[in-house]
Motif scaffolding. Structure first.
Motif, mmCIF file in Angstrom:
data_model
loop_
_atom_site.group_PDB
_atom_site.id
_atom_site.type_symbol
_atom_site.label_atom_id
_atom_site.label_comp_id
_atom_site.label_asym_id
_atom_site.label_seq_id
_atom_site.Cartn_x
_atom_site.Cartn_y
_atom_site.Cartn_z
ATOM 1 N N CYS A 167 0.799 -0.944 -0.126
ATOM 2 C CA CYS A 167 -0.456 -0.119 0.057
ATOM 3 C C CYS A 167 0.798 1.421 -0.152
ATOM 4 C CB CYS A 167 -0.450 0.175 1.042
ATOM 5 S SG CYS A 167 -2.425 -0.636 1.598
ATOM 6 N N HIS A 168 1.618 1.308 0.568
ATOM 7 C CA HIS A 168 2.671 2.153 0.783
ATOM 8 C C HIS A 168 4.593 2.095 0.596
ATOM 9 C CE1 HIS A 168 -0.461 3.793 2.719
ATOM 10 N NE2 HIS A 168 -0.762 2.971 3.640
ATOM 11 N N PRO A 169 4.401 2.042 -0.869
ATOM 12 C CA PRO A 169 6.243 2.300 -1.359
ATOM 13 C C PRO A 169 6.971 3.030 -0.997
ATOM 14 C CG PRO A 169 4.778 2.821 -3.427
ATOM 15 C CD PRO A 169 3.473 2.476 -1.876
ATOM 16 N N THR A 170 7.534 3.136 -0.243
ATOM 17 C CA THR A 170 9.181 4.143 0.126
ATOM 18 C C THR A 170 10.325 3.758 -0.533
ATOM 19 O OG1 THR A 170 8.834 3.480 2.431
ATOM 20 C CG2 THR A 170 7.004 4.772 2.460
ATOM 21 N N VAL A 171 11.351 3.851 -0.268
ATOM 22 C CA VAL A 171 12.730 4.020 -0.469
ATOM 23 C C VAL A 171 12.832 2.673 -0.100
ATOM 24 C CG1 VAL A 171 14.915 4.662 -0.569
ATOM 25 C CG2 VAL A 171 13.564 6.511 -1.778
ATOM 26 N N LYS A 172 12.463 2.928 1.374
ATOM 27 C CA LYS A 172 13.278 1.953 2.350
ATOM 28 C C LYS A 172 12.421 0.801 2.029
ATOM 29 C CE LYS A 172 14.274 0.062 7.325
ATOM 30 N NZ LYS A 172 14.123 1.026 8.490
ATOM 31 N N ALA A 173 11.335 1.236 2.027
ATOM 32 C CA ALA A 173 10.421 -0.537 1.233
ATOM 33 C C ALA A 173 11.014 -1.081 0.265
ATOM 34 C CB ALA A 173 8.735 0.489 1.431
ATOM 35 N N LEU A 174 11.207 -0.359 -0.304
ATOM 36 C CA LEU A 174 11.962 -1.065 -1.732
ATOM 37 C C LEU A 174 12.928 -1.724 -1.560
ATOM 38 C CD1 LEU A 174 9.693 0.442 -2.729
ATOM 39 C CD2 LEU A 174 10.903 1.029 -4.960
ATOM 40 N N MET A 175 13.694 -1.576 -0.774
ATOM 41 C CA MET A 175 15.245 -1.666 -0.257
ATOM 42 C C MET A 175 15.197 -2.172 1.344
ATOM 43 S SD MET A 175 17.566 1.739 -1.049
ATOM 44 C CE MET A 175 19.401 0.676 -0.768
ATOM 45 N N VAL A 176 14.673 -3.654 1.935
ATOM 46 C CA VAL A 176 14.242 -3.791 2.723
ATOM 47 C C VAL A 176 14.123 -5.784 1.923
ATOM 48 C CG1 VAL A 176 12.563 -5.113 4.221
ATOM 49 C CG2 VAL A 176 12.941 -2.279 4.522
ATOM 50 N N ASP A 177 14.675 -6.467 2.532
ATOM 51 C CA ASP A 177 14.577 -7.622 2.754
ATOM 52 C C ASP A 177 13.376 -8.002 2.491
ATOM 53 O OD1 ASP A 177 14.297 -9.798 5.130
ATOM 54 O OD2 ASP A 177 14.618 -8.010 5.397
ATOM 55 N N HIS A 178 12.990 -8.939 1.362
ATOM 56 C CA HIS A 178 11.944 -10.082 1.139
ATOM 57 C C HIS A 178 11.281 -10.479 2.373
ATOM 58 C CE1 HIS A 178 14.396 -9.986 -2.740
ATOM 59 N NE2 HIS A 178 12.682 -9.645 -3.089
ATOM 60 N N ILE A 179 12.216 -11.310 3.386
ATOM 61 C CA ILE A 179 11.457 -12.042 4.732
ATOM 62 C C ILE A 179 10.897 -10.765 5.224
ATOM 63 C CG2 ILE A 179 12.141 -13.515 6.202
ATOM 64 C CD1 ILE A 179 12.190 -14.578 3.291
ATOM 65 N N ASN A 180 11.178 -9.489 5.593
ATOM 66 C CA ASN A 180 10.643 -8.832 6.511
ATOM 67 C C ASN A 180 10.363 -7.701 5.630
ATOM 68 O OD1 ASN A 180 12.999 -9.281 9.057
ATOM 69 N ND2 ASN A 180 14.019 -8.416 7.990
ATOM 70 N N HIS A 181 10.238 -7.406 4.735
ATOM 71 C CA HIS A 181 9.104 -6.726 4.150
ATOM 72 C C HIS A 181 7.684 -7.438 3.730
ATOM 73 C CE1 HIS A 181 7.568 -3.986 0.277
ATOM 74 N NE2 HIS A 181 7.028 -3.866 1.191
ATOM 75 N N TYR A 182 7.851 -8.958 3.116
ATOM 76 C CA TYR A 182 6.506 -9.681 2.694
ATOM 77 C C TYR A 182 6.295 -10.561 3.958
ATOM 78 C CZ TYR A 182 7.855 -7.383 -1.974
ATOM 79 O OH TYR A 182 7.835 -7.196 -3.431
ATOM 80 N N ILE A 183 6.670 -10.750 4.507
ATOM 81 C CA ILE A 183 6.180 -11.996 5.934
ATOM 82 C C ILE A 183 5.752 -11.259 6.893
ATOM 83 C CG2 ILE A 183 6.834 -13.557 6.663
ATOM 84 C CD1 ILE A 183 7.932 -15.138 4.183
ATOM 85 N N TYR A 184 7.437 -11.049 7.345
ATOM 86 C CA TYR A 184 7.790 -10.439 8.905
ATOM 87 C C TYR A 184 6.578 -8.827 9.274
ATOM 88 C CZ TYR A 184 10.938 -14.038 10.253
ATOM 89 O OH TYR A 184 11.603 -15.161 10.473
ATOM 90 N N GLY A 185 6.864 -7.760 8.325
ATOM 91 C CA GLY A 185 5.945 -7.262 8.112
ATOM 92 C C GLY A 185 4.269 -6.916 8.148
ATOM 93 N N PRO A 186 4.099 -7.940 7.014
ATOM 94 C CA PRO A 186 2.228 -8.012 7.367
ATOM 95 C C PRO A 186 2.338 -8.675 8.975
ATOM 96 C CG PRO A 186 2.908 -8.562 5.397
ATOM 97 C CD PRO A 186 4.431 -8.202 6.180
ATOM 98 N N LEU A 187 2.542 -9.989 9.457
ATOM 99 C CA LEU A 187 2.812 -10.255 10.246
ATOM 100 C C LEU A 187 2.522 -9.620 12.135
ATOM 101 C CD1 LEU A 187 4.745 -13.844 10.129
ATOM 102 C CD2 LEU A 187 2.033 -13.555 9.885
ATOM 103 N N CYS A 188 3.754 -8.521 11.769
ATOM 104 C CA CYS A 188 3.736 -7.431 12.946
ATOM 105 C C CYS A 188 3.144 -6.437 12.917
ATOM 106 C CB CYS A 188 4.892 -6.784 12.557
ATOM 107 S SG CYS A 188 6.409 -7.220 12.901
ATOM 108 N N ALA A 189 1.837 -6.827 11.873
ATOM 109 C CA ALA A 189 0.469 -5.270 11.577
ATOM 110 C C ALA A 189 -0.194 -6.234 11.980
ATOM 111 C CB ALA A 189 0.377 -5.253 10.127
ATOM 112 N N ILE A 190 -0.553 -7.690 11.890
ATOM 113 C CA ILE A 190 -1.665 -8.471 12.757
ATOM 114 C C ILE A 190 -1.673 -8.518 13.736
ATOM 115 C CG2 ILE A 190 -2.291 -10.585 12.325
ATOM 116 C CD1 ILE A 190 -1.594 -10.897 9.475
ATOM 117 N N VAL A 191 -0.377 -8.536 14.282
ATOM 118 C CA VAL A 191 -0.021 -8.976 15.871
ATOM 119 C C VAL A 191 -0.386 -7.324 16.585
ATOM 120 C CG1 VAL A 191 1.432 -8.716 17.728
ATOM 121 C CG2 VAL A 191 1.709 -11.174 15.769
ATOM 122 N N ASP A 192 -0.562 -6.446 15.587
ATOM 123 C CA ASP A 192 -0.251 -4.838 16.721
ATOM 124 C C ASP A 192 -2.103 -5.060 16.539
ATOM 125 O OD1 ASP A 192 -0.017 -2.961 17.666
ATOM 126 O OD2 ASP A 192 0.327 -1.951 15.500
#
Length: 373
Positions: free
Chosen positions: A78-103
């Motif tokens: 939803c919110h592409p940024t410079v850092k989002a484009l440079m974060v590794d795949h696991i953190n961006h596509y797996i751990y990121g959404p999981l963090c949001a779900i837990v939160d």
């Protein structure tokens, strides 16, 4: 063993294949999202220095939030940024959404105000220390538990940033360079990585790998021959017996330390370069609002920037840790370290060279008004 080796190998291979395919698909969707929908942070409607047709075209792009069926609270696209484009795949596509779900499920950002992002950072250092202790165990099952703990540590590392952004109402991945949280997060990450490398070093010192092989399975040899082989494996030259056994000396601790230091050096250089380019790209494309918004947005949408950032999704320090974790879990630690302790520097040279070239390209286009399409 927690399960038969052949079964574990099949399961791990299947999971790895699924993750690779998933990340490739998500990269494709991310590129299409950037190309076809509006991007926050580029106020093109107030910029009058460019052609009217270009402005009108940017205005007419639909909002991604209006068409996606995945809520933006957990959607990493939803919110592409410079850092989002440079974060590794696991953190961006797996751990990121999981963090949001837990939160969302626990309400950490809104209800648990006594839990600060820095407290989460300090806690994942403790998890790393426990994991490092388990990494020294000769039993593979304990080392696999350690890797699970280190993955939890990486998840918590994502969670502290997510909570901090939610409480500041910041959308998308961004680095608040120079802030207290930025330094606390960086230092805690460093301590976690140091703990992991110390654990691996102690394990390899206590269980040194062999420089060689055995032609005959050890299980077929009489006990007195096994005892003789074990007592002479530390000699400096190859040795062969009448039973066809061929073996070499154990790897010395000096060699182990050299390989680990070279690998650690790659991680340090990768971390420094990765953070540097995030800072530079943010300044050129996101933070400097006095620069032409149309040109900044054009560069952000360009395939060249997506390709350059994709290199850092692979070469950033988190990717190194995920690859090392997989090697430890599969009991291939020494093989992995030996494979990349030199060759990994070549990848860093390519990543840095590509980024330096593209930075000059951005500056020429955005600052000097040279057409860089």
């Amino acid at each position: 063993m927690m399960w038969p080796a052949s079964q574990a190998s099949k399961i791990l291979t299947f999971l790895l294949l699924v993750i690779v395919v998933y990340c490739i698909c998500m990269d494709t969707f991310l590129f299409l999202r950037i190309q076809n929908y509006k991007i926050e942070g580029f106020d093109v409607t107030t910029n009058v220095t460019q052609e009217t047709s270009t402005i009108q075209q940017s205005r007419n792009l639909p909002n991604y939030e209006d068409v996606t069926w995945v809520p933006c609270t957990i959607n990493p696209l939803c919110h592409p940024t410079v850092k989002a484009l440079m974060v590794d795949h696991i953190n961006h596509y797996i751990y990121g959404p999981l963090c949001a779900i837990v939160d969302v499920g626990l309400g950490i950002s809104e209800n648990w105000l006594f839990i600060t992002p820095n407290m989460i950072s300090f806690f994942h250092v403790l998890v790393a220390v426990i994991g490092a202790k388990l990494l020294t165990c000769p039993n593979l099952a304990f080392r696999r538990v350690a890797i699970v703990l280190f993955q939890i540590r990486m998840f918590l590392d994502d969670l502290d940033g997510h909570v901090a952004r939610e409480r500041k109402h910041i959308k998308g991945e961004r680095s608040d360079v120079g802030s207290l949280g930025y330094w606390v997060d960086g230092i805690c990450d460093l301590l976690g990585v140091i703990a992991m490398m110390i654990g691996i070093t102690l394990y390899l010192r206590n269980n040194p790998p062999r420089r060689g092989y055995k032609n005959t399975p050890a299980s077929t040899l009489p006990y007195h021959q096994l005892k003789e082989i074990n007592s002479t494996e530390d000699i400096e030259k190859d040795h062969s017996t009448d039973n066809g056994i061929s073996y070499k000396t154990k790897v010395t601790f000096q060699k182990i330390a050299q390989v680990i230091c070279l690998f650690s050096g790659q991680m340090v250089l990768s971390s420094l370069a990765w953070n540097r380019y995030i800072d530079i790209y943010q300044d050129l494309l996101e933070n400097c609002t006095e620069y032409d918004a149309i040109r900044r947005e054009t560069m952000f949408r360009s395939g060249k920037f997506f390709f350059t950032s994709a290199i850092w999704r692979i070469m950033n320090p988190h990717s190194y840790l995920h690859a090392l974790s997989l090697a430890v879990f599969c009991d291939k630690t020494w093989w992995f370290l030996k494979t990349v302790h030199y060759t990994g520097y070549l990848g860093l040279v390519v990543a840095v060279g590509t980024s330096e070239y593209f930075i000059d390209n951005i500056r020429a286009y955005v600052l000097n008004m040279v057409d860089g399409r």
